[in-house]
Design a protein around this motif. Structure first.
Motif, PDB file in Angstrom:
ATOM      1  N   ARG A 106       0.819  -1.214   0.000  1.00 54.51           N
ATOM      2  CA  ARG A 106       0.000   0.000   0.000  1.00 54.51           C
ATOM      3  C   ARG A 106       0.851   1.262   0.000  1.00 54.51           C
ATOM      4  O   ARG A 106       0.518   2.239  -0.674  1.00 54.51           O
ATOM      5  CB  ARG A 106      -0.946   0.001   1.205  1.00 54.51           C
ATOM      6  CG  ARG A 106      -1.789   1.262   1.235  1.00 54.51           C
ATOM      7  CD  ARG A 106      -2.987   1.165   2.123  1.00 54.51           C
ATOM      8  NE  ARG A 106      -3.759   2.399   2.064  1.00 54.51           N
ATOM      9  CZ  ARG A 106      -4.948   2.567   2.619  1.00 54.51           C
ATOM     10  NH1 ARG A 106      -5.507   1.565   3.275  1.00 54.51           N
ATOM     11  NH2 ARG A 106      -5.580   3.714   2.530  1.00 54.51           N
ATOM     12  N   ASP A 110       0.503   4.047  -2.795  1.00 50.22           N
ATOM     13  CA  ASP A 110       0.113   5.421  -2.484  1.00 50.22           C
ATOM     14  C   ASP A 110       1.140   6.423  -3.005  1.00 50.22           C
ATOM     15  O   ASP A 110       0.776   7.483  -3.517  1.00 50.22           O
ATOM     16  CB  ASP A 110      -0.056   5.591  -0.975  1.00 50.22           C
ATOM     17  CG  ASP A 110      -1.317   4.915  -0.440  1.00 50.22           C
ATOM     18  OD1 ASP A 110      -2.123   4.433  -1.256  1.00 50.22           O
ATOM     19  OD2 ASP A 110      -1.485   4.866   0.793  1.00 50.22           O
ATOM     20  N   GLN A 169      -9.238  -0.547  -0.299  1.00 46.46           N
ATOM     21  CA  GLN A 169      -8.456   0.205   0.672  1.00 46.46           C
ATOM     22  C   GLN A 169      -9.341   1.012   1.608  1.00 46.46           C
ATOM     23  O   GLN A 169      -9.069   1.128   2.810  1.00 46.46           O
ATOM     24  CB  GLN A 169      -7.501   1.165  -0.043  1.00 46.46           C
ATOM     25  CG  GLN A 169      -6.249   0.531  -0.595  1.00 46.46           C
ATOM     26  CD  GLN A 169      -5.254   1.578  -1.086  1.00 46.46           C
ATOM     27  OE1 GLN A 169      -5.517   2.781  -1.007  1.00 46.46           O
ATOM     28  NE2 GLN A 169      -4.131   1.137  -1.584  1.00 46.46           N
TER      29      GLN A 169
END
Length: 213
Positions: A106, A110, A169
């Protein structure tokens, strides 16, 4: 993919890696906009002047990590494409791999997509994204036979996978559907649906042309 994290307080023969590991940990906690270069230095256990040997500023550190994100995506997508020789199955496997990358990495996801990095100032990011495009276009080209249609299909499948990854998410799906396995499967099914829609549209277009003669 994981950038090695070094214990703080040690001497850094690998200062770059230590700073990248610290930045990744901070992004995981606060997002790509939620830390300063000084905080990354403190997390890595180095002086605030240390990063300038490798990174001009915080953005340069994020760019380095974004490139690692693209490299990891390329590795995962290449593995997905080897799962089958059928282009439809390959594209579905890519869509599922996209969702899994976003879930398992993640912080890298990101940074790569949500940090607002300027590709005009950092052409290496555009080149890394272009490499992904170059790897995947032959698959969609086999399905469409036309480069414009192949690009359109790739964009649609990628956009669907990206949206589903964000849904997962952000816990936007109802409980039983908000699992990695379920969303991976949904991404693959959506890819197949888009391919089927393309095939139907192409067939209908050919049918109308035939009857128009």
């Amino acid at each position: 993919m994981t950038v090695n994290r070094r214990p703080s307080g040690t001497h850094h023969g690998d200062l770059r890696n230590a700073l990248e590991g610290a930045a990744l940990a901070l992004v995981a906690e606060r997002g790509p906009h939620g830390f300063t270069l000084a905080e990354a230095c403190r997390r890595a256990g180095v002086s605030v002047s240390a990063p300038y040997k490798h990174f001009a500023d915080r953005e340069a550190l994020l760019v380095s990590l974004a490139l690692k994100g693209y490299q990891e995506q390329r590795r995962r997508y290449a593995a997905a494409l080897t799962s089958s020789t059928d282009p439809a199955q390959q594209l579905a496997a890519f869509a599922a791999a996209y969702v899994r990358f976003a879930a398992e990495e993640r912080a890298l996801f990101d940074i790569t997509f949500l940090a607002g990095l300027d590709k005009g100032r950092h052409p290496e990011l555009a080149q890394a994204g272009g490499a992904l495009h170059d790897d995947l276009m032959p698959v969609t080209r086999r399905l469409t036979g036309d480069p414009e249609a192949a690009f359109d299909l790739l964009v649609r499948v990628s956009a669907a996978a990206h949206g589903l990854a964000l849904f997962l998410q952000q816990d936007m799906l109802p409980g039983p559907w908000n699992t990695l396995a379920t969303v991976e499967a949904q991404a693959a099914l959506t890819a197949h649906a888009l391919i089927d829609h393309l095939a139907h549209a192409t067939s209908s277009e050919g049918h109308h042309v035939h009857h128009g003669r």
